[in-house]
Design a protein around this motif. Structure first.
Motif, PDB file in Angstrom:
ATOM      1  N   THR A  28      -6.624   7.169   3.109  1.00 42.83           N
ATOM      2  CA  THR A  28      -5.503   7.591   2.197  1.00 42.83           C
ATOM      3  C   THR A  28      -5.951   7.649   0.583  1.00 42.83           C
ATOM      4  O   THR A  28      -5.725   8.729   0.001  1.00 42.83           O
ATOM      5  CB  THR A  28      -4.307   6.652   2.445  1.00 42.83           C
ATOM      6  OG1 THR A  28      -4.320   6.354   3.610  1.00 42.83           O
ATOM      7  CG2 THR A  28      -3.157   7.107   2.031  1.00 42.83           C
ATOM      8  N   ALA A  29      -6.828   6.648   0.409  1.00 40.27           N
ATOM      9  CA  ALA A  29      -7.032   6.688  -0.933  1.00 40.27           C
ATOM     10  C   ALA A  29      -7.937   7.925  -1.313  1.00 40.27           C
ATOM     11  O   ALA A  29      -8.080   8.229  -2.401  1.00 40.27           O
ATOM     12  CB  ALA A  29      -7.619   5.367  -1.254  1.00 40.27           C
ATOM     13  N   PHE A  81     -14.983  -0.294  -2.376  1.00 40.11           N
ATOM     14  CA  PHE A  81     -14.531  -1.637  -2.715  1.00 40.11           C
ATOM     15  C   PHE A  81     -13.029  -1.733  -1.500  1.00 40.11           C
ATOM     16  O   PHE A  81     -13.305  -2.910  -0.860  1.00 40.11           O
ATOM     17  CB  PHE A  81     -13.681  -1.692  -3.990  1.00 40.11           C
ATOM     18  CG  PHE A  81     -13.676  -3.181  -4.424  1.00 40.11           C
ATOM     19  CD1 PHE A  81     -14.336  -4.216  -4.636  1.00 40.11           C
ATOM     20  CD2 PHE A  81     -12.179  -3.524  -4.217  1.00 40.11           C
ATOM     21  CE1 PHE A  81     -13.800  -5.354  -4.958  1.00 40.11           C
ATOM     22  CE2 PHE A  81     -11.658  -4.820  -4.358  1.00 40.11           C
ATOM     23  CZ  PHE A  81     -12.508  -5.836  -4.917  1.00 40.11           C
ATOM     24  N   ILE A  82     -12.569  -0.922  -1.482  1.00 42.86           N
ATOM     25  CA  ILE A  82     -11.509  -1.031  -0.266  1.00 42.86           C
ATOM     26  C   ILE A  82     -11.905  -1.275   0.968  1.00 42.86           C
ATOM     27  O   ILE A  82     -11.871  -2.030   1.893  1.00 42.86           O
ATOM     28  CB  ILE A  82     -10.437   0.278  -0.099  1.00 42.86           C
ATOM     29  CG1 ILE A  82      -9.847   0.447  -1.489  1.00 42.86           C
ATOM     30  CG2 ILE A  82      -9.393   0.093   0.885  1.00 42.86           C
ATOM     31  CD1 ILE A  82      -9.059   1.727  -1.583  1.00 42.86           C
ATOM     32  N   SER A 134      -8.172  -8.701   1.019  1.00 43.36           N
ATOM     33  CA  SER A 134      -9.524  -9.331   1.609  1.00 43.36           C
ATOM     34  C   SER A 134      -9.010 -10.925   1.931  1.00 43.36           C
ATOM     35  O   SER A 134      -9.646 -11.595   2.894  1.00 43.36           O
ATOM     36  CB  SER A 134     -10.290  -9.038   0.963  1.00 43.36           C
ATOM     37  OG  SER A 134     -10.291  -9.926  -0.399  1.00 43.36           O
ATOM     38  N   LEU A 189      -8.200  -1.751   9.469  1.00 43.24           N
ATOM     39  CA  LEU A 189      -6.991  -1.340   8.334  1.00 43.24           C
ATOM     40  C   LEU A 189      -7.859  -0.742   7.167  1.00 43.24           C
ATOM     41  O   LEU A 189      -7.415   0.504   6.652  1.00 43.24           O
ATOM     42  CB  LEU A 189      -6.264  -2.660   8.174  1.00 43.24           C
ATOM     43  CG  LEU A 189      -4.803  -2.170   7.575  1.00 43.24           C
ATOM     44  CD1 LEU A 189      -4.265  -1.162   8.533  1.00 43.24           C
ATOM     45  CD2 LEU A 189      -3.935  -3.387   7.382  1.00 43.24           C
ATOM     46  N   PRO A 190      -8.817  -1.499   6.631  1.00 42.32           N
ATOM     47  CA  PRO A 190      -9.319  -0.796   5.389  1.00 42.32           C
ATOM     48  C   PRO A 190      -9.870   0.581   5.518  1.00 42.32           C
ATOM     49  O   PRO A 190      -9.859   1.305   4.666  1.00 42.32           O
ATOM     50  CB  PRO A 190     -10.596  -1.915   4.997  1.00 42.32           C
ATOM     51  CG  PRO A 190     -10.079  -3.106   5.612  1.00 42.32           C
ATOM     52  CD  PRO A 190      -9.380  -2.722   6.725  1.00 42.32           C
ATOM     53  N   ILE A 244      -6.072  10.936  -1.687  1.00 42.99           N
ATOM     54  CA  ILE A 244      -5.212  11.221  -2.945  1.00 42.99           C
ATOM     55  C   ILE A 244      -6.107  11.288  -4.334  1.00 42.99           C
ATOM     56  O   ILE A 244      -5.817  11.902  -5.055  1.00 42.99           O
ATOM     57  CB  ILE A 244      -4.356   9.891  -3.016  1.00 42.99           C
ATOM     58  CG1 ILE A 244      -3.333   9.845  -2.036  1.00 42.99           C
ATOM     59  CG2 ILE A 244      -3.701   9.530  -4.634  1.00 42.99           C
ATOM     60  CD1 ILE A 244      -2.368   8.451  -2.030  1.00 42.99           C
ATOM     61  N   LEU A 268      -6.970   2.647   5.131  1.00 44.19           N
ATOM     62  CA  LEU A 268      -6.444   2.606   3.643  1.00 44.19           C
ATOM     63  C   LEU A 268      -7.342   3.654   2.931  1.00 44.19           C
ATOM     64  O   LEU A 268      -6.999   4.266   2.086  1.00 44.19           O
ATOM     65  CB  LEU A 268      -6.749   1.170   2.960  1.00 44.19           C
ATOM     66  CG  LEU A 268      -5.656   0.372   3.709  1.00 44.19           C
ATOM     67  CD1 LEU A 268      -5.765  -1.115   3.132  1.00 44.19           C
ATOM     68  CD2 LEU A 268      -4.194   0.891   3.975  1.00 44.19           C
ATOM     69  N   SER A 272     -13.276  -4.623   1.745  1.00 43.21           N
ATOM     70  CA  SER A 272     -12.437  -5.798   1.681  1.00 43.21           C
ATOM     71  C   SER A 272     -12.305  -6.085   2.971  1.00 43.21           C
ATOM     72  O   SER A 272     -11.645  -7.206   3.204  1.00 43.21           O
ATOM     73  CB  SER A 272     -11.164  -5.132   0.688  1.00 43.21           C
ATOM     74  OG  SER A 272     -10.412  -4.304   1.722  1.00 43.21           O
ATOM     75  N   PHE A 294       0.859  -1.200   0.018  1.00 43.15           N
ATOM     76  CA  PHE A 294       0.101   0.049   0.079  1.00 43.15           C
ATOM     77  C   PHE A 294       0.791   1.161  -0.076  1.00 43.15           C
ATOM     78  O   PHE A 294       0.479   2.205  -0.612  1.00 43.15           O
ATOM     79  CB  PHE A 294      -1.002   0.044   1.109  1.00 43.15           C
ATOM     80  CG  PHE A 294      -2.032   0.997   0.969  1.00 43.15           C
ATOM     81  CD1 PHE A 294      -3.223   0.693   0.390  1.00 43.15           C
ATOM     82  CD2 PHE A 294      -1.868   2.162   1.614  1.00 43.15           C
ATOM     83  CE1 PHE A 294      -3.887   1.636  -0.119  1.00 43.15           C
ATOM     84  CE2 PHE A 294      -2.688   3.093   1.345  1.00 43.15           C
ATOM     85  CZ  PHE A 294      -3.967   2.986   0.619  1.00 43.15           C
ATOM     86  N   ASP A 339     -12.743  -4.965  10.627  1.00 40.88           N
ATOM     87  CA  ASP A 339     -11.104  -4.908  10.375  1.00 40.88           C
ATOM     88  C   ASP A 339     -10.896  -3.166  10.273  1.00 40.88           C
ATOM     89  O   ASP A 339     -11.596  -2.486   9.460  1.00 40.88           O
ATOM     90  CB  ASP A 339     -11.047  -5.454   9.106  1.00 40.88           C
ATOM     91  CG  ASP A 339      -9.332  -5.538   8.863  1.00 40.88           C
ATOM     92  OD1 ASP A 339      -8.549  -4.710   9.519  1.00 40.88           O
ATOM     93  OD2 ASP A 339      -9.167  -6.224   8.163  1.00 40.88           O
ATOM     94  N   ARG A 386     -14.321  -7.032   5.027  1.00 43.12           N
ATOM     95  CA  ARG A 386     -15.707  -7.681   5.137  1.00 43.12           C
ATOM     96  C   ARG A 386     -16.743  -6.733   5.753  1.00 43.12           C
ATOM     97  O   ARG A 386     -16.565  -5.928   6.475  1.00 43.12           O
ATOM     98  CB  ARG A 386     -15.629  -8.975   6.088  1.00 43.12           C
ATOM     99  CG  ARG A 386     -14.528 -10.024   5.516  1.00 43.12           C
ATOM    100  CD  ARG A 386     -14.971 -10.630   4.414  1.00 43.12           C
ATOM    101  NE  ARG A 386     -14.182 -11.463   3.996  1.00 43.12           N
ATOM    102  CZ  ARG A 386     -12.843 -11.602   3.236  1.00 43.12           C
ATOM    103  NH1 ARG A 386     -12.547 -10.263   2.823  1.00 43.12           N
ATOM    104  NH2 ARG A 386     -12.368 -12.421   2.995  1.00 43.12           N
ATOM    105  N   SER A 403      -6.679  -4.261  -2.657  1.00 36.74           N
ATOM    106  CA  SER A 403      -7.769  -4.834  -1.367  1.00 36.74           C
ATOM    107  C   SER A 403      -8.241  -6.095  -1.793  1.00 36.74           C
ATOM    108  O   SER A 403      -8.526  -6.644  -0.889  1.00 36.74           O
ATOM    109  CB  SER A 403      -8.937  -3.717  -1.388  1.00 36.74           C
ATOM    110  OG  SER A 403      -9.178  -3.087  -2.928  1.00 36.74           O
ATOM    111  N   THR A 431     -13.888   2.386  -6.317  1.00 35.95           N
ATOM    112  CA  THR A 431     -12.706   1.957  -5.657  1.00 35.95           C
ATOM    113  C   THR A 431     -12.629   1.937  -4.230  1.00 35.95           C
ATOM    114  O   THR A 431     -12.138   1.228  -3.479  1.00 35.95           O
ATOM    115  CB  THR A 431     -11.560   2.362  -6.288  1.00 35.95           C
ATOM    116  OG1 THR A 431     -11.560   2.540  -7.675  1.00 35.95           O
ATOM    117  CG2 THR A 431     -10.123   1.767  -5.873  1.00 35.95           C
TER     118      THR A 431
END
Lengths: 512, 128
Positions: free
Chosen positions: B75-76, B42-43, A181, B68-69, B79, B72, B46, A129, B66, B48, A177, B39
């Motif tokens: 950040t996405a 989707f992240i 996953s 972490l996504p 950007i 993430l 990911s 990442f 979770d 769940r 991702s 996107t």
């Protein structure tokens, strides 16, 4: 020692804002600072190369978080080599840019440093990442550099370049991702350990993600069928920027080498050697398209761009054999083709600036100043790029042909490499004789250049000298590259070095 | 819920890809924005889909989502927001310089049958 690893990222990251804020109105100051940073980067890169040359895999935990939880920078022989290549190219290309191109727009030097930060970061990071983030850093700087100086054609090519890269970034995130996953990790070394344990039901998702990632890296590496952005971008970008971009395609190649040997290589169970069946045909097709493009080019800039595509084809086809010997040959060719490709773009710019009205079109035009010198430089660069003896292109292709000898597709592979080399030689021969030889017979001549371009000449001949040095020191270099390739294939050592510091009591408490 | 989220992401991505393939820059920019929305969603999924579950360790809780996504995707988003701004400015600049908003930049193709609906490029050049 350990803190040296972050310097190639930190140094340009600190210098770029300084250039942006303090030196924005003073071109002399900006040039001095930028040049000093590039010299320092080269020094740091050589220091890191020495540190990595004993075969150790050095890591740097950002924020001191242990590897799978925090982001880690990893320095091994391969990344140190890429850092040195970037630093050499950046320094020599900057000399060319200082000779006037940097004053055609604003903030050239700041963008240049941000670009270097992104490239160095992509070579160092051990987390994919984080790799995405560094890709974005280098891309957003490249968008600015690409349209530096402005002009209608350049802006249009710039818009297309940005669009294709934004789509590429979205694909990158989707692929990351998908892999996350299934495996629950973003660390490359941790991924290498988890990929063999992925359940059969999740294999489709994992392999789909990995192949999407291959597509993203192929866009960066300009592999057919996603190469369309390269000729327009490189031929229309300012010359020093196009020359610096020669390393950008190699970032894509580096990521393919790194990830598909480490995580989807021999130990990956159901997903082992995932990239090979796709990479080899696509790369050979790239080579063919590049060679045909060289033959069909009507401008010197296009010719150089298609020669870069062809060289990426050779490079990736050799990588796609996935043996230590072929990787060592591919790395030698990578070093050579980056430097030779960059030289061609710089020569193109000097030719174009001397032929008002004709620019870099492959047409017979009146004589222009420094014709003999430019013809000589082009001749050397063309010999290197097309892979004729005695320069490094020949040695590179020789190593590649030798490495492919025992591969099942060796005969077809040899035929493709040698056949396209012939096409490229014809293309370069035609271009050189039209531009230089036939023009010497013309009765008129263009007016002499008022500017002397001393630094541009220094830059071009230093790049050519690097090609000669690659040839002269091919022996020690190939020994180093053999060791590099062996280290890349020794994936257990990489994962142990990155993940070993993990305390035992944390083992059961990994994130889901 | 899985079906709803998956189909929403799919429809958004499909619309984004359709728009990215258009010839003019404005639909392409919109398409890129839709594609990045798809996107980002989707992240996010990911990690769940989990409802009413905390992302950070707490006493007496056994089911977690979770975290972490979620980090993430932040950040996405940042950007992609920046990149969208870059492409808007760049395509606007390209339009003002070339009087053409075609992605491949062929000005003559602008003058098609519904020429009335297309703003005059020369005016655009003087206004800003």
């Amino acid at each position: 020692m350990s803190h040296w690893i972050i310097f190639p990222i930190l140094l340009p990251a600190l210098m770029a804002p300084i250039l942006l804020m303090s030196a924005r109105f003073d071109m002399v100051l900006a040039r001095i600072f930028s040049l000093a940073t590039c010299v320092a980067l080269l020094g740091v890169a050589i220091r890191l190369l020495v540190a990595a040359s004993d075969g150790a895999v050095l890591t740097y935990d950002l924020g001191n978080w242990p590897a799978p939880f925090g982001i880690v920078l990893v320095l091994d022989r391969l990344s140190a080599l890429m850092l040195v290549l970037t630093a050499v190219l950046a320094l020599l290309v900057l000399l060319f840019a200082i000779d006037g191109d940097d004053a055609r727009g604003r903030h050239f030097h700041a963008l240049y440093q941000f670009q270097l930060m992104g490239i160095n970061g992509a070579f160092l990071t051990g987390d994919f990442f984080n790799l995405f983030v560094f890709f974005e850093v280098l891309l957003i700087a490249s968008y600015g550099l690409m349209v530096h100086g402005g002009g209608t054609n350049r802006l249009k090519a710039g818009v297309q370049y940005v669009i294709i890269n934004l789509v590429g970034s979205s694909l990158f995130l989707i692929a990351v991702s998908m892999i996350y996953s299934v495996t629950g990790t973003l660390n490359m070394a941790d991924l290498a350990r988890k990929v063999p344990q992925v359940a059969a039901g999740d294999q489709a998702l994992l392999q789909m993600g990995a192949l999407l990632l291959l597509l993203v890296f192929s866009i960066k590496a300009a592999m057919v069928p996603v190469h369309f952005w390269l000729p327009g971008t490189y031929a229309r970008a300012p010359a020093p920027v196009a020359a610096l971009f020669a390393i950008m395609t190699k970032v894509g190649a580096y990521c393919i080498i790194r990830l598909y040997i480490l995580a989807f290589g021999a130990d990956a169970g159901d997903a082992s050697w995932l990239a090979a069946p796709w990479l080899l045909p696509a790369a050979l097709f790239t080579l063919t398209m590049g060679a045909l493009g060289v033959l069909a080019a009507r401008h010197l800039g296009q010719l150089a761009a298609f020669a870069v595509i062809a060289s990426m084809g050779v490079l990736l086809a050799t990588v796609a054999l996935f043996t230590p010997a072929s990787l060592a040959a591919a790395l030698y060719y990578l070093l050579h083709s980056t430097l030779a490709g960059a030289t061609l773009f710089l020569i193109t710019d000097l030719v174009a600036s001397r032929r008002p009205g004709h620019a870099d079109a492959l047409s017979v035009a009146p004589r222009f100043s420094h014709l003999a010198l430019l013809a000589g430089a082009f001749f050397i660069a063309a010999i290197a790029m097309s892979g004729m003896p005695p320069l490094s292109g020949f040695i590179g292709k020789l190593l590649i042909l030798d490495a492919a000898r025992s591969h099942p597709t060796a005969i077809g592979f040899w035929a493709m490499i040698l056949g396209t080399s012939l096409l490229i030689i014809i293309g370069f021969g035609r271009a050189g004789s039209t531009l230089f030889w036939k023009s010497t017979g013309e009765p008129d001549s263009f007016p002499d250049m008022p500017r002397r371009n001393t630094l541009s000449w220094v830059s071009i001949f230093a790049l050519l000298a690097c090609t000669v040095l690659l040839t002269l020191f091919a022996g020690p270099l190939t020994r180093y590259l053999d060791a590099t390739a062996a280290q890349v294939f020794d994936t257990g050592r990489y994962t142990d070095a990155v993940l070993l510091p993990l305390p035992q009591f944390l083992d059961g408490a990994e994130p889901p | 819920m899985e079906f709803l989220v998956a189909s929403a992401i799919g429809v958004m991505a499909a619309a984004g890809i359709y728009l990215v393939l258009r010839a003019r820059t404005y639909p392409v920019v919109l398409g890129l924005a839709l594609l990045t929305y798809a996107t980002n969603a989707f992240i996010f999924v990911s990690g769940r889909l989990a409802i009413n579950a905390p992302p950070i360790i707490r006493d007496g809780v056994t089911v977690y989502t979770d975290p972490l996504p979620q980090a993430l995707v932040l950040t996405a988003i940042v950007i992609s927001f920046g990149m969208t701004a870059v492409i808007v400015v760049l395509s606007l600049r390209s339009y003002l310089e070339s009087d053409s908003d075609q992605v491949d930049g062929k000005p003559e193709e602008i003058h098609n049958e519904n020429i009335e609906s297309i703003p005059d490029g020369s005016q655009g050049k003087t206004t800003p």
